[in-house]
Structure formats: structure tokens, C-alpha cells
Scaffold this motif. Structure first.
Motif, mmCIF file in Angstrom:
data_model
loop_
_atom_site.group_PDB
_atom_site.id
_atom_site.type_symbol
_atom_site.label_atom_id
_atom_site.label_comp_id
_atom_site.label_asym_id
_atom_site.label_seq_id
_atom_site.Cartn_x
_atom_site.Cartn_y
_atom_site.Cartn_z
ATOM 1 N N ALA A 43 131.163 -51.704 97.542
ATOM 2 C CA ALA A 43 129.938 -52.509 97.534
ATOM 3 C C ALA A 43 130.267 -53.955 97.195
ATOM 4 O O ALA A 43 129.627 -54.893 97.694
ATOM 5 N N SER A 44 131.280 -54.136 96.353
ATOM 6 C CA SER A 44 131.685 -55.486 95.974
ATOM 7 C C SER A 44 132.132 -56.299 97.188
ATOM 8 O O SER A 44 131.784 -57.480 97.319
ATOM 9 N N LEU A 45 132.897 -55.654 98.099
ATOM 10 C CA LEU A 45 133.330 -56.368 99.295
ATOM 11 C C LEU A 45 132.137 -56.758 100.150
ATOM 12 O O LEU A 45 132.064 -57.897 100.642
ATOM 13 N N VAL A 46 131.201 -55.844 100.333
ATOM 14 C CA VAL A 46 129.996 -56.160 101.103
ATOM 15 C C VAL A 46 129.280 -57.349 100.463
ATOM 16 O O VAL A 46 128.874 -58.298 101.148
ATOM 17 N N GLY A 47 129.163 -57.327 99.143
ATOM 18 C CA GLY A 47 128.491 -58.410 98.441
ATOM 19 C C GLY A 47 129.216 -59.739 98.565
ATOM 20 O O GLY A 47 128.589 -60.790 98.734
ATOM 21 N N GLN A 48 130.539 -59.702 98.494
ATOM 22 C CA GLN A 48 131.315 -60.941 98.612
ATOM 23 C C GLN A 48 131.169 -61.562 99.998
ATOM 24 O O GLN A 48 131.111 -62.785 100.136
ATOM 25 N N ILE A 49 131.115 -60.724 101.016
ATOM 26 C CA ILE A 49 130.948 -61.249 102.372
ATOM 27 C C ILE A 49 129.522 -61.750 102.568
ATOM 28 O O ILE A 49 129.297 -62.801 103.188
ATOM 29 N N GLU A 50 128.544 -61.034 102.014
ATOM 30 C CA GLU A 50 127.153 -61.473 102.120
ATOM 31 C C GLU A 50 126.927 -62.819 101.446
ATOM 32 O O GLU A 50 126.040 -63.571 101.841
ATOM 33 N N THR A 51 127.695 -63.120 100.426
ATOM 34 C CA THR A 51 127.524 -64.375 99.692
ATOM 35 C C THR A 51 128.562 -65.419 100.080
ATOM 36 O O THR A 51 128.746 -66.413 99.383
#
Length: 277
Positions: A43-51
Motif C-alpha cells: 500500500a505504501s508504494l501505491v501511496g508514494q506513486i499517488e503522491t
């Protein structure tokens, strides 16, 4: 912890990608953890790309398209995002390089960028002490897609013998890099020649250069200094570059003899030839 940073989609290709990822994820009624589970990532990777804190890879983008049924939306955006990671002054050249039908290059110190392994590229790019080394490496590797694409250019690379002996990244990196060059013996549209030390003074002692040719556009010549690059379509400059390149080709070893020299340096300086496929 969920990343909730708001993005301006018009700020950059990376910001646009991130905002589109969040928009379509929320439309699918998935949280970051749920989408990460589908994509086999955190989930952290998804969040980093989203931001816009991390650059997405093409593999991530392809999995995302499949998961969200976007019809290739993110795969198309990935190339734009990766190219935007290149230095601003280099981006116009990269666009021309991707359209070229014939690329002739002479490299006095290093292996040509389109023919570099990832480890070699990382060692080269690290010398500039960049903040985003991973992103620069990813962008350089993405540039190499034109070599194996559906309609690749003809690439003729002349490397000074010094490029074989200059240890970039250490012995193992160099051994794999030279093995990678040898692999192009089986590539119909890539030719590698070595300009040997015994050639002495030659037609491009001053600098390396690239000469690009196109179907419908004028030829261009590209050179770099320590800070940035310079591209010109001036007919006199192009004609001079073509003449110098012809002399370099004449002074260089044949493709077959060049491969023998590369193999010999790989064996004698960097180890044995077990890395060669």
C-alpha cells in the motif's frame, strides 16, 4: 499510514499520473491496501506513486491497467513520466532519438547510453551526484526500448578502446557490460566497432558526438559538455560530422575484430567469459 497529499495534475506528468491513479482507484472503490494486494505490491508504494513521491515503472503501469481495466491508460502515461525524469536540457534530444531511423555515435570514454546495462548506467549517472538517481536510471533504461522496439533504428556505435578499460562500477559491472556488448553480435540493427589505441590521433579527438538521421527531417548532431548538451541541424556542421564519422569508421576495427577485442579485454581485465551467453 494512508498518503492523502493533494496534487496539481497540471504540475508535471508524474503529478498527473498520481492524480489519475487516485481518481480511478477511488472510482473502483478500492483503498491503497486493496489495490496493492491486487498489484502484488505494498500500500505504501501505491501511496508514494499517488503522491508523486515515486516514479512508476512500466511493469507497475501494465499491472495497474489490467487491475483497473483502463485500456492501457497508465502504460501510455508511463513513457511520458519516465522521460520527464531526464534532465530538462536532454529531453528534446531524447524525443529526437526516439524518432531517428539511423543513429551513429562515437564515444571516447564510455559505452553509449542506449547500450549500457542498468548497473553500468547507475555508476555513470551517480557521478553527477543527482538527487533522484533511481529515477534517472529508470529513465535511461526506458530510452533503450527503441533498441528492441517494433521499428528500431539502425545504431552504429564506435567506442574508443578507452571505454573498455575504464572501470565503471567495478570489475563485475564491467564484465557484464562487455558481455552485453558482445550480445549485439546477434542483433541485426546494432553494430559495434572499437577504435583501437593504435589508431593514434583521429578525426574526433576533441569530443564524442551523436549523428541522427530521420525519414523526413534534417539530420542533427548532438554533443555534450560537462553541464549540458547541444543539438544542431546546421548543414555545414552535419556535413563535417558525417565526414569525421566516415574517417572514424575507416580507422576502427571491423565489427568482428572489435568483438574479439571486447572479449579479450573482458577475459584478461575483468575475469573469464562465463558471463557470455
Amino acid at each position: 499510514m494512508v498518503n492523502i497529499r493533494n496534487l496539481d495534475p497540471s504540475a508535471s506528468p508524474l503529478d498527473y499520473y498520481g492524480s489519475e491513479l487516485r481518481r480511478l482507484r477511488e472510482e473502483a472503490k478500492l483503498n491503497q491496501q486493496q489495490l496493492g494486494d491486487v498489484l502484488f505490491c505494498t500500500a505504501s508504494l501505491v501511496g508514494q506513486i499517488e503522491t508523486a513521491k515515486k516514479v512508476p515503472t512500466r511493469q507497475f503501469s501494465e499491472r495497474l491497467d489490467a487491475a483497473l481495466l483502463t485500456g492501457g491508460h497508465f502504460s501510455r502515461l508511463a513513457g511520458l513520466v519516465l522521460r520527464s525524469q531526464l534532465p530538462t536540457w536532454f529531453q528534446p534530444y531524447a524525443e529526437m532519438e526516439a524518432r531517428a531511423t539511423y543513429i551513429s555515435t562515437y564515444q571516447a570514454q564510455l559505452v553509449y547510453g542506449l547500450l549500457q546495462t542498468e548497473d553500468y548506467a547507475r555508476a555513470v549517472l551517480a557521478t553527477g551526484l543527482p538527487d533522484g538517481l533511481d529515477e534517472l536510471v529508470a529513465a535511461r533504461m526506458d530510452r533503450q526500448r527503441i533498441v528492441s522496439g517494433a521499428n528500431p533504428p539502425l545504431i552504429w556505435a564506435i567506442l574508443d578502446e578507452a571505454a573498455l578499460y575504464r572501470s565503471v562500477g567495478g570489475r563485475a559491472v564491467m564484465r557484464n557490460q562487455l558481455a552485453y556488448l558482445l550480445g549485439f553480435r546477434r542483433h541485426r540493427r546494432v553494430c559495434v566497432q572499437v577504435l583501437p589505441f593504435e589508431a593514434g590521433e583521429h578525426a574526433s579527438l576533441i569530443c564524442s558526438f551523436n549523428w541522427l538521421r530521420f525519414h523526413d527531417d534534417p539530420d542533427v548532431v548532438y554533443t555534450e559538455d560537462v553541464i549540458s548538451g547541444h543539438t544542431t541541424a546546421n548543414p555545414d556542421t552535419v556535413k563535417e560530422a558525417a565526414l569525421r564519422y566516415a574517417h572514424l569508421q575507416a580507422a576502427a576495427l571491423s565489427v568482428e575484430d572489435s568483438a574479439e577485442l571486447i572479449l579479450r579485454v573482458m577475459e584478461e581485465r575483468y575475469g573469464d567469459q562465463r558471463a557470455v551467453a
